[in-house]
Write a protein that holds these residues in place. Structure first.
Motif, PDB file in Angstrom:
ATOM      1  N   TYR A  19       1.002  -8.474  -5.139  1.00 62.02           N
ATOM      2  CA  TYR A  19      -0.312  -9.094  -4.995  1.00 62.02           C
ATOM      3  C   TYR A  19      -0.732  -9.179  -3.529  1.00 62.02           C
ATOM      4  O   TYR A  19      -1.840  -8.783  -3.169  1.00 62.02           O
ATOM      5  N   VAL A  20       0.146  -9.669  -2.687  1.00 63.01           N
ATOM      6  CA  VAL A  20      -0.173  -9.790  -1.262  1.00 63.01           C
ATOM      7  C   VAL A  20      -0.484  -8.412  -0.688  1.00 63.01           C
ATOM      8  O   VAL A  20      -1.442  -8.241   0.071  1.00 63.01           O
ATOM      9  N   GLU A  21       0.302  -7.428  -1.068  1.00 68.08           N
ATOM     10  CA  GLU A  21       0.077  -6.082  -0.563  1.00 68.08           C
ATOM     11  C   GLU A  21      -1.258  -5.503  -1.046  1.00 68.08           C
ATOM     12  O   GLU A  21      -1.911  -4.752  -0.319  1.00 68.08           O
ATOM     13  N   SER A  22      -1.683  -5.872  -2.254  1.00 67.48           N
ATOM     14  CA  SER A  22      -2.969  -5.381  -2.756  1.00 67.48           C
ATOM     15  C   SER A  22      -4.144  -5.964  -1.976  1.00 67.48           C
ATOM     16  O   SER A  22      -5.245  -5.407  -1.994  1.00 67.48           O
ATOM     17  N   LEU A  23      -3.942  -7.067  -1.297  1.00 64.71           N
ATOM     18  CA  LEU A  23      -4.998  -7.705  -0.509  1.00 64.71           C
ATOM     19  C   LEU A  23      -5.147  -7.118   0.889  1.00 64.71           C
ATOM     20  O   LEU A  23      -6.152  -7.337   1.552  1.00 64.71           O
ATOM     21  N   ILE A  24      -4.124  -6.389   1.331  1.00 66.53           N
ATOM     22  CA  ILE A  24      -4.123  -5.848   2.697  1.00 66.53           C
ATOM     23  C   ILE A  24      -4.701  -4.432   2.684  1.00 66.53           C
ATOM     24  O   ILE A  24      -4.132  -3.530   2.067  1.00 66.53           O
ATOM     25  N   PRO A  25      -5.839  -4.245   3.366  1.00 61.09           N
ATOM     26  CA  PRO A  25      -6.402  -2.886   3.422  1.00 61.09           C
ATOM     27  C   PRO A  25      -5.550  -1.983   4.314  1.00 61.09           C
ATOM     28  O   PRO A  25      -5.064  -2.409   5.358  1.00 61.09           O
ATOM     29  N   VAL A  26      -5.363  -0.759   3.875  1.00 59.19           N
ATOM     30  CA  VAL A  26      -4.576   0.204   4.645  1.00 59.19           C
ATOM     31  C   VAL A  26      -5.558   1.128   5.374  1.00 59.19           C
ATOM     32  O   VAL A  26      -6.364   1.805   4.725  1.00 59.19           O
ATOM     33  N   PRO A  27      -5.508   1.155   6.710  1.00 60.98           N
ATOM     34  CA  PRO A  27      -6.483   1.945   7.477  1.00 60.98           C
ATOM     35  C   PRO A  27      -6.147   3.435   7.558  1.00 60.98           C
ATOM     36  O   PRO A  27      -6.295   4.060   8.586  1.00 60.98           O
ATOM     37  N   ILE A  28      -5.660   3.990   6.453  1.00 62.60           N
ATOM     38  CA  ILE A  28      -5.306   5.415   6.415  1.00 62.60           C
ATOM     39  C   ILE A  28      -6.192   6.063   5.352  1.00 62.60           C
ATOM     40  O   ILE A  28      -6.280   5.571   4.222  1.00 62.60           O
ATOM     41  N   PRO A  31      -5.508   8.274  -0.088  1.00 60.85           N
ATOM     42  CA  PRO A  31      -5.343   7.300  -1.175  1.00 60.85           C
ATOM     43  C   PRO A  31      -3.885   7.127  -1.577  1.00 60.85           C
ATOM     44  O   PRO A  31      -3.106   8.067  -1.564  1.00 60.85           O
ATOM     45  N   GLY A  32      -3.532   5.887  -1.906  1.00 59.58           N
ATOM     46  CA  GLY A  32      -2.215   5.614  -2.455  1.00 59.58           C
ATOM     47  C   GLY A  32      -1.135   5.243  -1.472  1.00 59.58           C
ATOM     48  O   GLY A  32      -0.032   4.897  -1.877  1.00 59.58           O
ATOM     49  N   ILE A  33      -1.410   5.313  -0.178  1.00 59.86           N
ATOM     50  CA  ILE A  33      -0.378   4.980   0.799  1.00 59.86           C
ATOM     51  C   ILE A  33      -0.353   3.467   1.007  1.00 59.86           C
ATOM     52  O   ILE A  33      -1.377   2.853   1.280  1.00 59.86           O
ATOM     53  N   LYS A  34       0.839   2.897   0.821  1.00 58.52           N
ATOM     54  CA  LYS A  34       1.057   1.480   1.119  1.00 58.52           C
ATOM     55  C   LYS A  34       2.532   1.301   1.442  1.00 58.52           C
ATOM     56  O   LYS A  34       3.345   2.185   1.182  1.00 58.52           O
TER      57      LYS A  34
END
Length: 165
Positions: A19-28, A31-34
């Protein structure tokens, strides 16, 4: 009872991390990189508990987090990545020639490959394979970070608590 409580705790931790990770936008722009922080829980379970527990928690986390924070397509892609990742991590760990970080890198790379295979099957386009080099690099980087994190967490968990889990 102790095993049930332990598994519930691990599943809750993995869901919170998802959940926490889904809230953090990834500036890359790919798609799909986390980072995959929830995968650190699964990695720890492979070493701390057993393969069956790791598989159960991982699959439950993917399905529950998909229903809670995602969609049916996110479940499909996450499940394909998780299954291939766990399969490869299980085999790498059994070979006993990889460190925890090495097992994690293998899992990160294979997770991305599993998702690409699913994307290829769903989209019926070979264009998805152009993402492979970027996803291989990101899988190595994120797998290394999660492996180091997992190793540090694992060092701090008392082993005598794992009896019967």
């Amino acid at each position: 009872m102790k095993k049930t409580a332990f598994c519930g705790l691990m599943l809750a931790l993995a869901l919170i991390a998802s959940y926490v990770e889904s809230l953090i936008p990834v500036p890359i722009p790919v798609p799909g990189i986390k980072l995959g922080v929830a995968n650190s829980i699964v990695l720890i379970l492979l070493y701390y508990a057993n393969t069956k527990t790791a598989w159960g928690i991982s699959l439950a986390r993917v399905i529950l987090s998909g229903f809670l924070f995602g969609s049916m397509s996110s479940i499909l892609y996450s499940l394909s990545g998780a299954v291939l990742s766990l399969l490869i991590m299980t085999l790498a760990k059994k070979r006993d020639c990889f460190t925890m970080t090495g097992v994690s890198v293998a899992g990160g790379v294979s997770h991305n490959i599993g998702q690409l295979i699913m994307a290829y099957l769903v989209l019926e386009s070979t264009a998805v394979w152009y993402y492979l080099p970027v996803l291989l690099v990101s899988g190595c980087i994120t797998g290394s970070i999660i492996g180091i994190l997992g190793k540090e967490i694992f060092k701090r968990i008392p082993r005598e608590e794992a009896v019967g889990i």
